[in-house]
Design a protein around this motif. Structure first.
Motif, short mmCIF file in Angstrom:
data_model
loop_
_atom_site.label_atom_id
_atom_site.label_comp_id
_atom_site.label_asym_id
_atom_site.label_seq_id
_atom_site.Cartn_x
_atom_site.Cartn_y
_atom_site.Cartn_z
N ASP A 22 0.85 -1.19 0.00
CA ASP A 22 0.00 0.00 0.00
C ASP A 22 0.89 1.24 0.00
O ASP A 22 1.39 1.66 1.03
N GLU A 23 1.11 1.78 -1.20
CA GLU A 23 1.92 2.98 -1.38
C GLU A 23 3.40 2.76 -1.09
O GLU A 23 4.10 3.60 -0.57
N HIS A 24 3.85 1.58 -1.45
CA HIS A 24 5.30 1.32 -1.47
C HIS A 24 5.86 2.03 -2.71
O HIS A 24 5.28 1.94 -3.77
N VAL A 25 6.97 2.68 -2.56
CA VAL A 25 7.39 3.59 -3.60
C VAL A 25 8.41 2.98 -4.54
O VAL A 25 9.04 1.97 -4.25
N PHE A 26 8.55 3.62 -5.68
CA PHE A 26 9.37 3.11 -6.76
C PHE A 26 10.81 2.87 -6.33
O PHE A 26 11.42 1.88 -6.71
N GLY A 49 15.13 -12.86 -10.30
CA GLY A 49 14.04 -12.70 -11.24
C GLY A 49 14.22 -11.47 -12.10
O GLY A 49 15.35 -11.06 -12.41
N THR A 50 13.11 -10.86 -12.48
CA THR A 50 13.13 -9.70 -13.36
C THR A 50 12.51 -8.50 -12.67
O THR A 50 11.48 -8.62 -12.00
N ALA A 51 13.14 -7.34 -12.82
CA ALA A 51 12.59 -6.07 -12.36
C ALA A 51 12.09 -5.30 -13.57
O ALA A 51 12.82 -5.14 -14.56
N PHE A 52 10.86 -4.84 -13.51
CA PHE A 52 10.27 -4.06 -14.60
C PHE A 52 10.44 -2.58 -14.27
O PHE A 52 9.96 -2.10 -13.25
N ASP A 53 11.12 -1.87 -15.16
CA ASP A 53 11.47 -0.48 -14.90
C ASP A 53 10.41 0.50 -15.38
O ASP A 53 10.48 1.69 -15.09
N HIS A 54 9.41 0.02 -16.14
CA HIS A 54 8.36 0.89 -16.65
C HIS A 54 7.00 0.30 -16.29
O HIS A 54 6.15 0.07 -17.15
N ALA A 55 6.80 0.05 -15.00
CA ALA A 55 5.54 -0.52 -14.52
C ALA A 55 4.72 0.57 -13.85
O ALA A 55 5.26 1.41 -13.12
N TYR A 56 3.41 0.52 -14.07
CA TYR A 56 2.53 1.58 -13.58
C TYR A 56 1.32 1.01 -12.84
O TYR A 56 0.81 -0.06 -13.17
N THR A 57 0.86 1.78 -11.84
CA THR A 57 -0.46 1.55 -11.31
C THR A 57 -1.47 2.17 -12.27
O THR A 57 -1.09 2.75 -13.29
N THR A 263 4.48 -5.76 -6.16
CA THR A 263 4.22 -4.43 -6.71
C THR A 263 3.58 -3.57 -5.63
O THR A 263 3.53 -3.94 -4.46
N SER A 264 3.07 -2.40 -6.02
CA SER A 264 2.44 -1.46 -5.10
C SER A 264 1.27 -0.78 -5.78
O SER A 264 1.27 -0.63 -7.00
N ASP A 265 0.28 -0.36 -4.98
CA ASP A 265 -0.93 0.19 -5.60
C ASP A 265 -0.80 1.66 -5.98
O ASP A 265 -1.56 2.14 -6.83
N LEU A 292 -0.61 12.31 -11.22
CA LEU A 292 -0.45 11.48 -12.41
C LEU A 292 0.90 11.72 -13.07
O LEU A 292 1.15 11.24 -14.17
N TYR A 293 1.77 12.46 -12.40
CA TYR A 293 3.16 12.50 -12.82
C TYR A 293 3.80 11.16 -12.44
O TYR A 293 3.24 10.37 -11.68
N GLU A 294 4.99 10.90 -12.96
CA GLU A 294 5.61 9.59 -12.80
C GLU A 294 5.76 9.16 -11.34
O GLU A 294 5.59 7.99 -11.02
N GLY A 295 6.06 10.10 -10.46
CA GLY A 295 6.23 9.75 -9.06
C GLY A 295 4.97 9.24 -8.39
O GLY A 295 5.04 8.53 -7.40
N GLY A 296 3.81 9.58 -8.94
CA GLY A 296 2.56 9.14 -8.35
C GLY A 296 2.05 7.82 -8.89
O GLY A 296 1.24 7.16 -8.23
N ILE A 297 2.50 7.43 -10.09
CA ILE A 297 1.92 6.24 -10.71
C ILE A 297 2.94 5.18 -11.13
O ILE A 297 2.56 4.04 -11.39
N ARG A 298 4.21 5.51 -11.19
CA ARG A 298 5.20 4.48 -11.53
C ARG A 298 5.54 3.71 -10.27
O ARG A 298 5.87 4.30 -9.24
N VAL A 299 5.44 2.39 -10.33
CA VAL A 299 5.55 1.57 -9.12
C VAL A 299 6.56 0.44 -9.33
O VAL A 299 6.88 0.07 -10.47
N PRO A 300 7.07 -0.14 -8.24
CA PRO A 300 7.96 -1.30 -8.37
C PRO A 300 7.19 -2.51 -8.88
O PRO A 300 6.01 -2.69 -8.57
N PHE A 301 7.86 -3.34 -9.65
CA PHE A 301 7.27 -4.60 -10.10
C PHE A 301 8.40 -5.60 -10.29
O PHE A 301 9.27 -5.42 -11.14
N LEU A 302 8.38 -6.63 -9.46
CA LEU A 302 9.38 -7.69 -9.51
C LEU A 302 8.66 -9.01 -9.78
O LEU A 302 7.54 -9.23 -9.31
N ALA A 303 9.30 -9.91 -10.52
CA ALA A 303 8.72 -11.22 -10.81
C ALA A 303 9.82 -12.28 -10.72
O ALA A 303 10.88 -12.14 -11.33
N ARG A 304 9.54 -13.34 -9.97
CA ARG A 304 10.52 -14.41 -9.76
C ARG A 304 9.85 -15.77 -9.93
O ARG A 304 8.79 -16.04 -9.37
#
Length: 437
Positions: A22-26, A49-57, A263-265, A292-304
């Motif tokens: 819940d609101e974990h940041v990029f 695993g893989t980190a996605f650098d262009h993942a969005y909520t 990921t994060s919401d 809706l700037y990048e800091g508000g909607i770009r989120v971490p996304f990891l997959a293993r």
């Protein structure tokens, strides 16, 4: 079963585990080089695993983003456009799809898609087990006087850290269902709002950051001394619990057949005394939660997924919350529902060719005067105060050169602005709820 190369008719379907903070940041991850927040177990997900650098909520606040996540649909398409609307029964959801395929389905944490007794509560949306917060307001504290165990409200003493109860129930359920494939959704409350954490996690950071001892964080009637130390302790606590889950999967012999996604919401918040500037929460990105700037909607996304998803890779594939539904279904060999908006990023998971891409991504946010944004390739269009002026000016940024969105290029590229406006017209669906429809 879809033609998935690593699945055969005799293969045991993989377990699917999604941890959504819940609101974990990029940038609040150790592998991203954060100097304060150390997250060795989350770092392990990235290393293996893989980190996605262009993942969005999909939205600026919790509930609409989670609605898109669990249905694979755009925010406006789900009908859930703000935090006060429950998910309707007409939408197909990930747990429903997994349940129909013979999976055990469990959710443990903060459910925000329907209050108790509503059509959106978790047991009516496909989960056969739920434990945690089933009320947005109750989730304003980590020491609640009640939680929900399935559809039964259970009383607590107000002195027990709810996150610990939830994680214990998560591990207990995994042991119960270990002999069948399972879909496990863990939407943790950490690090939302009140910066509360047990003292053994809080105290070491109070000693590290004594300059904040005179600061008191306040949220929904809760006061926390030195909330900066509280936040660091919360993230430490969360990372340890991710490690507990991973250790259990290994103990039960399930590790190699379990896909873990993290990921994060939303982007970082500044509530409860959290200091996003001190922690460099956005990592140089502009904006916070509700932006809706990048800091508000770009989120971490990891997959293993050991042996399937290449270890230690970084993907530049652009994806968003509505892509989780088709990806999870395809990974598990489940038919993807018709009519959804998401695109499976399975090839990007496996670092294989053939990955489809969205032509553009579109966001709508209905609070604070109305906001919308479009990403088209490297171009990003942002429009605020839409309620008062739907045809108002649009800001334009080239993210390849200006990830911080500091230089508005709208006047220099009217032809790109025209494309952005056309994309908005194509993506937006009128709604009787919102005045700027």
């Amino acid at each position: 079963r879809p033609d998935v190369p690593f699945l055969s008719e005799s293969a045991m379907p993989p377990n699917v585990l999604i941890i959504q903070n819940d609101e974990h940041v990029f940038r609040h991850l150790g592998f991203n080089g954060h100097p304060v927040v150390q997250t060795p177990h989350l770092d392990r997900l990235a290393a293996e695993g893989t980190a996605f650098d262009h993942a969005y909520t999909c939205n600026g606040v919790c509930v609409p983003a989670r609605a898109s996540f669990i249905t694979g649909r755009y925010t406006i398409a789900t009908g859930v456009a703000c935090n006060s609307i429950a998910l309707p029964p007409s939408e197909a959801t990930m747990p429903q799809m997994f349940g129909q395929a013979g999976y055990a389905t469990g959710a443990f944490g903060k459910w925000g898609l329907g209050y108790p007794g509503s059509e959106g509560e978790p047991l009516r949306q496909g989960f056969d087990r739920f434990y945690g917060y089933n009320c947005q307001r109750n989730a304003h504290t980590y020491y609640p006087t009640w939680l929900f165990d399935d559809d039964e409200q259970i009383e607590l003493d107000g002195e027990t850290y709810a996150h610990d109860l939830i994680m214990d129930k998560t591990l207990e359920w995994v042991r119960e269902v270990q002999d069948q494939p399972f879909f496990l959704f863990v939407p943790t409350l950490i690090p939302h709002a009140a910066m509360q954490v047990p003292e053994e996690y809080h105290q070491p950071f109070r000693e590290q950051f004594p300059e904040f001892e005179d600061v008191t964080g306040q949220y929904a009637g809760t006061e926390v001394p030195n909330p900066v130390a509280g936040f660091a302790g919360m993230m430490t606590k969360l990372d340890e619990d991710v490690g507990r889950i991973m250790a259990l999967l290994n103990e039960l012999g399930l590790d190699d057949n379990t896909i873990i996604m993290f990921t994060s919401d939303n982007g970082p918040h500044e509530e409860g005394g959290h200091d996003p500037e001190f922690f460099n929460s956005g990592g140089g990105l502009r904006g916070l939660k509700r932006d809706l700037y990048e800091g508000g909607i770009r989120v971490p996304f990891l997959a293993r997924w050991p042996g399937k998803i290449p270890a230690g890779t970084v993907s530049d594939h652009m994806c968003a919350f509505w892509d989780f539904m088709p990806t999870a279904c395809e990974l598990a060999g489940i038919d993807v529902p018709a009519g959804i908006d998401g695109i499976s990023h399975l090839p990007a998971f496996l670092a294989e060719p053939g990955q489809r891409s969205h032509k553009y991504l579109y966001w709508e946010f209905y609070e604070r005067g109305g906001r919308r944004a479009v990403r088209w390739g490297d171009w990003k269009g942002v429009q605020y105060d839409v309620s008062a002026n739907p045809d108002g000016p649009m800001e334009l940024y080239n993210l390849a050169d200006d990830l911080a969105e500091e230089h508005d290029l709208a006047e220099d590229h009217p032809e790109v602005v025209a494309v952005m406006q056309a994309l908005i017209e194509h993506a937006h669906e009128p709604s009787e709820i919102w005045s700027w429809s």
